[in-house]
Design a protein around this motif. Structure first.
Motif, mmCIF file in Angstrom:
data_model
loop_
_atom_site.group_PDB
_atom_site.id
_atom_site.type_symbol
_atom_site.label_atom_id
_atom_site.label_comp_id
_atom_site.label_asym_id
_atom_site.label_seq_id
_atom_site.Cartn_x
_atom_site.Cartn_y
_atom_site.Cartn_z
ATOM 1 N N LEU A 44 0.836 -1.200 0.000
ATOM 2 C CA LEU A 44 0.000 0.000 0.000
ATOM 3 C C LEU A 44 0.874 1.255 0.000
ATOM 4 C CD1 LEU A 44 -2.752 -1.019 2.603
ATOM 5 C CD2 LEU A 44 -3.076 -0.758 0.136
ATOM 6 N N GLY A 45 1.944 1.218 0.775
ATOM 7 C CA GLY A 45 2.857 2.354 0.840
ATOM 8 C C GLY A 45 3.454 2.677 -0.527
ATOM 9 N N GLU A 46 3.787 1.636 -1.255
ATOM 10 C CA GLU A 46 4.329 1.844 -2.605
ATOM 11 C C GLU A 46 3.296 2.476 -3.522
ATOM 12 O OE1 GLU A 46 6.121 -1.406 -4.869
ATOM 13 O OE2 GLU A 46 7.151 -2.021 -3.036
ATOM 14 N N GLU A 47 2.068 1.939 -3.454
ATOM 15 C CA GLU A 47 0.991 2.471 -4.309
ATOM 16 C C GLU A 47 0.716 3.940 -4.001
ATOM 17 O OE1 GLU A 47 -3.004 0.671 -5.022
ATOM 18 O OE2 GLU A 47 -2.073 -1.069 -4.072
ATOM 19 N N VAL A 48 0.584 4.234 -2.709
ATOM 20 C CA VAL A 48 0.276 5.610 -2.311
ATOM 21 C C VAL A 48 1.419 6.541 -2.726
ATOM 22 C CG1 VAL A 48 -0.091 7.139 -0.309
ATOM 23 C CG2 VAL A 48 -1.273 4.937 -0.433
ATOM 24 N N SER A 49 2.656 6.096 -2.517
ATOM 25 C CA SER A 49 3.818 6.927 -2.881
ATOM 26 C C SER A 49 3.808 7.244 -4.372
ATOM 27 C CB SER A 49 5.125 6.213 -2.534
ATOM 28 O OG SER A 49 5.191 5.947 -1.163
ATOM 29 N N THR A 66 7.527 6.880 0.428
ATOM 30 C CA THR A 66 8.829 7.378 -0.023
ATOM 31 C C THR A 66 8.711 8.825 -0.500
ATOM 32 O OG1 THR A 66 8.365 6.401 -2.172
ATOM 33 C CG2 THR A 66 9.671 5.091 -0.645
ATOM 34 N N ILE A 67 7.552 9.458 -0.220
ATOM 35 C CA ILE A 67 7.356 10.874 -0.542
ATOM 36 C C ILE A 67 7.029 11.616 0.756
ATOM 37 C CG2 ILE A 67 6.516 10.447 -2.889
ATOM 38 C CD1 ILE A 67 3.660 10.859 -1.721
ATOM 39 N N ALA A 68 7.147 12.943 0.717
ATOM 40 C CA ALA A 68 6.847 13.727 1.918
ATOM 41 C C ALA A 68 5.339 13.737 2.167
ATOM 42 C CB ALA A 68 7.359 15.155 1.744
ATOM 43 N N CYS A 69 4.956 13.763 3.430
ATOM 44 C CA CYS A 69 3.532 13.899 3.763
ATOM 45 C C CYS A 69 3.415 14.616 5.092
ATOM 46 C CB CYS A 69 2.876 12.528 3.851
ATOM 47 S SG CYS A 69 3.446 11.533 5.241
ATOM 48 N N GLU A 70 2.217 15.113 5.348
ATOM 49 C CA GLU A 70 1.912 15.636 6.676
ATOM 50 C C GLU A 70 0.806 14.773 7.259
ATOM 51 O OE1 GLU A 70 1.073 19.869 6.733
ATOM 52 O OE2 GLU A 70 2.567 20.199 5.170
ATOM 53 N N ILE A 71 0.634 14.834 8.565
ATOM 54 C CA ILE A 71 -0.450 14.061 9.168
ATOM 55 C C ILE A 71 -1.294 14.929 10.092
ATOM 56 C CG2 ILE A 71 0.798 11.873 9.084
ATOM 57 C CD1 ILE A 71 1.247 12.130 12.122
ATOM 58 N N ASP A 72 -2.533 14.516 10.245
ATOM 59 C CA ASP A 72 -3.419 15.114 11.241
ATOM 60 C C ASP A 72 -4.392 14.016 11.673
ATOM 61 O OD1 ASP A 72 -4.566 16.929 12.942
ATOM 62 O OD2 ASP A 72 -5.136 18.374 11.392
ATOM 63 N N PHE A 73 -5.112 14.278 12.752
ATOM 64 C CA PHE A 73 -6.017 13.242 13.278
ATOM 65 C C PHE A 73 -7.389 13.808 13.581
ATOM 66 C CE2 PHE A 73 -1.792 11.673 14.295
ATOM 67 C CZ PHE A 73 -1.892 10.334 13.942
ATOM 68 N N MET A 74 -8.376 12.948 13.444
ATOM 69 C CA MET A 74 -9.728 13.262 13.903
ATOM 70 C C MET A 74 -10.187 12.130 14.803
ATOM 71 S SD MET A 74 -11.962 14.594 10.724
ATOM 72 C CE MET A 74 -13.429 15.252 11.517
ATOM 73 N N GLU A 114 -9.564 10.884 -0.674
ATOM 74 C CA GLU A 114 -9.630 9.435 -0.905
ATOM 75 C C GLU A 114 -9.502 8.727 0.443
ATOM 76 O OE1 GLU A 114 -10.156 8.187 -3.849
ATOM 77 O OE2 GLU A 114 -9.496 9.737 -5.252
ATOM 78 N N VAL A 115 -9.759 7.417 0.420
ATOM 79 C CA VAL A 115 -9.721 6.621 1.645
ATOM 80 C C VAL A 115 -8.762 5.448 1.499
ATOM 81 C CG1 VAL A 115 -11.068 5.199 3.251
ATOM 82 C CG2 VAL A 115 -12.141 7.162 2.118
ATOM 83 N N CYS A 116 -7.997 5.206 2.544
ATOM 84 C CA CYS A 116 -7.160 4.015 2.633
ATOM 85 C C CYS A 116 -7.579 3.274 3.901
ATOM 86 C CB CYS A 116 -5.696 4.424 2.705
ATOM 87 S SG CYS A 116 -4.567 3.027 2.859
ATOM 88 N N ALA A 117 -8.183 2.115 3.735
ATOM 89 C CA ALA A 117 -8.669 1.352 4.891
ATOM 90 C C ALA A 117 -7.876 0.063 5.018
ATOM 91 C CB ALA A 117 -10.154 1.033 4.736
ATOM 92 N N LEU A 118 -7.455 -0.252 6.226
ATOM 93 C CA LEU A 118 -6.713 -1.497 6.423
ATOM 94 C C LEU A 118 -7.610 -2.698 6.120
ATOM 95 C CD1 LEU A 118 -4.131 -2.946 7.346
ATOM 96 C CD2 LEU A 118 -5.089 -2.951 9.655
ATOM 97 N N MET A 119 -8.867 -2.629 6.599
ATOM 98 C CA MET A 119 -9.769 -3.770 6.394
ATOM 99 C C MET A 119 -11.162 -3.290 6.004
ATOM 100 S SD MET A 119 -8.836 -6.136 9.663
ATOM 101 C CE MET A 119 -8.473 -4.801 10.789
ATOM 102 N N VAL A 133 -7.518 -0.642 -0.208
ATOM 103 C CA VAL A 133 -7.999 -1.578 0.807
ATOM 104 C C VAL A 133 -6.894 -2.584 1.112
ATOM 105 C CG1 VAL A 133 -9.647 -3.422 1.325
ATOM 106 C CG2 VAL A 133 -10.423 -1.385 0.097
ATOM 107 N N GLY A 134 -6.587 -2.738 2.398
ATOM 108 C CA GLY A 134 -5.571 -3.717 2.784
ATOM 109 C C GLY A 134 -6.091 -5.139 2.667
ATOM 110 N N PHE A 135 -7.189 -5.414 3.367
ATOM 111 C CA PHE A 135 -7.728 -6.777 3.417
ATOM 112 C C PHE A 135 -9.250 -6.741 3.436
ATOM 113 C CE2 PHE A 135 -3.693 -6.657 5.650
ATOM 114 C CZ PHE A 135 -3.008 -7.771 5.154
ATOM 115 N N GLU A 136 -9.862 -7.613 2.631
ATOM 116 C CA GLU A 136 -11.303 -7.853 2.771
ATOM 117 C C GLU A 136 -11.447 -9.002 3.750
ATOM 118 O OE1 GLU A 136 -13.318 -8.406 -0.931
ATOM 119 O OE2 GLU A 136 -13.198 -6.263 -1.371
ATOM 120 N N ILE A 137 -12.240 -8.794 4.785
ATOM 121 C CA ILE A 137 -12.361 -9.852 5.802
ATOM 122 C C ILE A 137 -13.822 -10.284 5.935
ATOM 123 C CG2 ILE A 137 -10.324 -9.020 7.065
ATOM 124 C CD1 ILE A 137 -12.333 -8.026 9.260
ATOM 125 N N PRO A 138 -14.047 -11.488 6.456
ATOM 126 C CA PRO A 138 -15.422 -11.959 6.647
ATOM 127 C C PRO A 138 -16.105 -11.201 7.784
ATOM 128 C CG PRO A 138 -13.846 -13.608 7.424
ATOM 129 C CD PRO A 138 -13.044 -12.505 6.798
#
Ligand code: IMP
Ligand code: MG
Length: 214
Positions: free
Chosen positions: A55-60, A89-97, A156-161, A176-181
């Motif tokens: 995912l990190g590669e794709e987003v980068s 592998t690119i610069a980013c900033e972060i924030d939280f909600m 956009e959204v990046c969800a682990l599951m 999407v990281g993983f589709e789970i049951p």
């Protein structure tokens, strides 16, 4: 108890032994309690890390040359956010909600409240929302409408599951990281009634702890 190391690699004198015997007798917050909460490992540590690296590669690649702001949704996304951003592998900033649906049940009520808003203005920014898990989609759908109104350049959204079987409302999720049951999962940031976030893998919550309503 493991001995903490020092930054120069030298060993620290060992701490005096602590007596956990009483709490372990009662089964209160012992390692055994933590292990009993999990009926099965769903995604182990190395599988998590391998997928997050992808995912990190794709987003980068997708955000190269853009103004990337990762917006983590507290509290569940903290592990994922930290590991994902280490893979960029690119610069980013972060924030939280922090947002909350009410109560400690395993079901989303669809009633969402902002507990902590972003610190920064996202107008004109390339915003990537980092979520732990999408279940009904109600929480994310509310969040997306709220953020869209602030006129980011992209959103956009990046969800682990995700749990596709449980979806009640369609929310476009770019990564999407993983589709789970349809199981209630804990660990790697995800809680049941605020506990078990510290498990380093994703496990299925043991049936003995699942409330009647779930
Ligand atoms: P939704 O609104 O139904 O999509 O619920 C999303 C939120 O509910 C997630 O961000 C999690 O905080 C929580 N959630 C949903 N499913 C699970 C689960 O299996 N384990 C732990 N938390 C969950
Ligand atoms: Mg939660």
């Amino acid at each position: 108890m493991p001995t903490p190391g020092r930054a120069d690699g030298s060993a620290r004198p060992s701490a005096p032994p602590t007596d956990n015997a009483r709490s372990e007798d009662r089964g209160v917050n012992s390692q055994a309690e933590l292990e009993r909460a999990v009926s099965e490992t769903l995604i182990d540590e190395s599988t998590l890390q391998r997928r997050i690296a992808e995912l990190g590669e794709e987003v980068s690649a997708d955000y190269a040359g853009r103004d990337l702001l990762l917006v983590g949704v507290l509290k569940g996304a903290v592990f994922f956010m930290a590991d994902l951003m280490r893979r960029l592998t690119i610069a980013c900033e972060i924030d939280f909600m922090a947002i909350s649906s009410y109560g400690a049940s395993t079901d989303s009520s669809g009633v969402v409240r902002i507990l902590k808003d972003l610190d920064i203005n996202i107008e004109g920014r390339d915003v990537l929302v980092v979520e732990d898990i999408i279940d009904s989609g109600l929480t994310l759908s509310y969040l997306m409408r709220n953020l869209e109104a602030r006129q980011p350049a992209s959103l956009e959204v990046c969800a682990l599951m995700t749990k596709p079987e449980r979806r009640e409302i369609d929310v476009p999720v770019r990564y999407v990281g993983f589709e789970i049951p349809n199981r209630f999962v804990i660990g790697y940031g995800l809680d049941f009634a605020e506990r078990y976030r510290n498990l380093p893998f994703v496990g299925v919550l043991d049936a003995s702890l699942v409330p009647e309503s779930a």
